[in-house]
Design an enzyme around this catalytic site. Structure first.
Site, mmCIF file in Angstrom:
data_model
loop_
_atom_site.group_PDB
_atom_site.id
_atom_site.type_symbol
_atom_site.label_atom_id
_atom_site.label_comp_id
_atom_site.label_asym_id
_atom_site.label_seq_id
_atom_site.Cartn_x
_atom_site.Cartn_y
_atom_site.Cartn_z
ATOM 1 N N THR A 62 -2.339 2.385 6.228
ATOM 2 C CA THR A 62 -1.809 1.118 5.708
ATOM 3 C C THR A 62 -1.793 0.087 6.825
ATOM 4 O OG1 THR A 62 0.099 -0.032 4.793
ATOM 5 C CG2 THR A 62 0.566 1.943 6.105
ATOM 6 N N GLY A 63 -2.192 -1.114 6.501
ATOM 7 C CA GLY A 63 -2.218 -2.163 7.512
ATOM 8 C C GLY A 63 -3.272 -3.191 7.156
ATOM 9 N N THR A 96 0.820 -1.199 0.000
ATOM 10 C CA THR A 96 0.000 0.000 0.000
ATOM 11 C C THR A 96 0.857 1.254 0.000
ATOM 12 O OG1 THR A 96 -1.854 -1.088 1.067
ATOM 13 C CG2 THR A 96 -1.825 1.282 1.214
ATOM 14 N N GLY A 135 -10.407 -4.001 0.564
ATOM 15 C CA GLY A 135 -9.902 -3.576 1.865
ATOM 16 C C GLY A 135 -10.313 -2.160 2.210
ATOM 17 N N ASP A 136 -9.526 -1.541 3.067
ATOM 18 C CA ASP A 136 -9.858 -0.190 3.541
ATOM 19 C C ASP A 136 -9.428 0.910 2.577
ATOM 20 O OD1 ASP A 136 -7.156 -1.014 4.171
ATOM 21 O OD2 ASP A 136 -6.952 0.862 5.290
HETATM 22 N N1 ASP Z 1 -4.651 -1.857 3.829
HETATM 23 C C1 ASP Z 1 -4.353 -2.665 2.675
HETATM 24 C C2 ASP Z 1 -5.485 -3.627 2.444
HETATM 25 O O1 ASP Z 1 -5.955 -4.222 3.398
HETATM 26 C C3 ASP Z 1 -3.095 -3.448 2.793
HETATM 27 C C4 ASP Z 1 -1.868 -2.718 3.257
HETATM 28 O O2 ASP Z 1 -1.932 -1.580 3.716
HETATM 29 O O3 ASP Z 1 -0.772 -3.289 3.145
HETATM 30 O O4 ASP Z 1 -5.845 -3.860 1.312
#
Ligand code: ASP
Length: 309
Positions: free
Chosen positions: A226-227, A175, A205-206
């Site tokens: 991010t997460g 991300t 995702g978010d």
């Molecule tokens: N937040 C992102 C998702 O869940 C993934 C990430 O930030 O690495 O799609």
């Protein structure tokens, strides 16, 4: 001289110095510097926060090191499904796309949704039909093929395992995002991702969800997260930071710390965010071992960070 602030991220996760080769560290640092410079150039010339965010995210999307655009991870069906969103803090206009493939810069398409439709979020085939109508070039599958990403997917293909880019064995992270304050006092935020390796076809995702992965409002702050996306969705994280500032009068740093170090861990969520407020303060908290990040304020030195303090 214009006064501005800009922060970017390239994902948070288990990023440990002893597991990083010097060459990789240099490559990530240079990529972060290039993205920061692309955005800062616009702000320095008095350009809009929205354009600076676009420029920085586009640069990160074009770099295969990060899980967005070109470097997107493989889903369970062996394809790519990318998500992105952008928000203008001056009027709370927003645009987003989810579950798309073949588009070089999803953040640009998100901006087109904001600028040229009555909608906020377009998904899958509908988003791609919109891209075609706007004259977007479709990139061939090879453009998105990366041997490392493919190997990641082979590890879990055919299983139920869903790998966050954060938790995989080679510790690559996913991300990208940017937040900015421009010299007119406007805020903007943008986020783009390939999601999670081996995620179910159709999983979102978010990152493309306004309020969860991305938020911007001139009255409070601009945020890009991010997460583990599911936790950021359940925590409505980006908006929560803004709400804590608006309703509780917390500073940017205090609001970010509350969300990342207290509220998110309560639901076992891991990750981080970057944020900037209307005064140009920057916060980049994370509850993981590291987060690829960089920031600059007008007249001050640039900061690039990878690991925890
Ligand atoms: N937040 C992102 C998702 O869940 C993934 C990430 O930030 O690495 O799609």
């Amino acid at each position: 001289m214009s006064t501005y602030s800009l922060a970017i991220h390239g994902g948070a996760g288990t990023i440990l110095k002893h597991e990083m080769s010097p060459e990789k560290e240099v490559a990530y640092t240079l990529a972060l510097q290039a993205a920061l410079q692309a955005g800062e150039e616009i702000l320095r010339q008095g350009g809009a926060a929205l354009d600076a965010v676009m420029a920085a995210v586009t640069s990160l999307e074009d770099c295969p090191l990060f899980n967005a655009g070109r470097g997107s991870v493989f889903n369970a069906a062996g394809g790519h499904e990318m998500d992105a969103s952008i928000m203008d803090g001056s009027n709370r206009m927003a645009g987003a796309v989810a579950g798309i493939h073949g588009i070089r810069n999803p953040i640009r398409l998100a901006r087109e949704v904001m600028d040229h439709t009555e909608h906020v979020l377009l998904i899958g085939d509908g988003a791609l039909a919109f891209a075609d109508a706007r004259g977007y070039e479709r990139m061939p599958a090879e453009y998105f093929h990366d041997d490392f990403r493919f190997a990641q997917w082979q590890d879990v293909k055919g299983t139920e395992a869903i790998q966050l880019d954060h938790t995989i064995k080679d510790r690559k992270f996913g991300t990208v995002g940017a937040v900015a304050l421009d010299s007119r006092g406007h805020l903007a935020a943008g986020t783009s991702t390939g999601g999670m390796t081996n995620k179910k076809y159709g999983r979102v995702g978010d990152s493309p969800v306004i309020g969860a992965g991305t938020w911007a409002w001139d009255r409070t702050c601009a945020v890009s997260c991010t997460g583990s996306g599911e936790f950021f969705l359940r925590g409505v994280v980006a908006y929560d930071v803004s709400c804590l500032m608006e309703y509780k009068g917390l500073s940017l740093q205090a609001a970010c710390d509350e969300v990342i170090h207290h509220r998110l861990p309560e639901i076992q969520g891991d990750g981080g965010l970057i944020a900037v407020d209307a005064q140009g303060n920057i916060a980049m908290p994370f509850n993981t071992e590291g987060m690829y990040r960089a920031s600059v304020k007008s007249g001050l030195d640039r900061f690039v960070g990878i690991y925890g303090e």
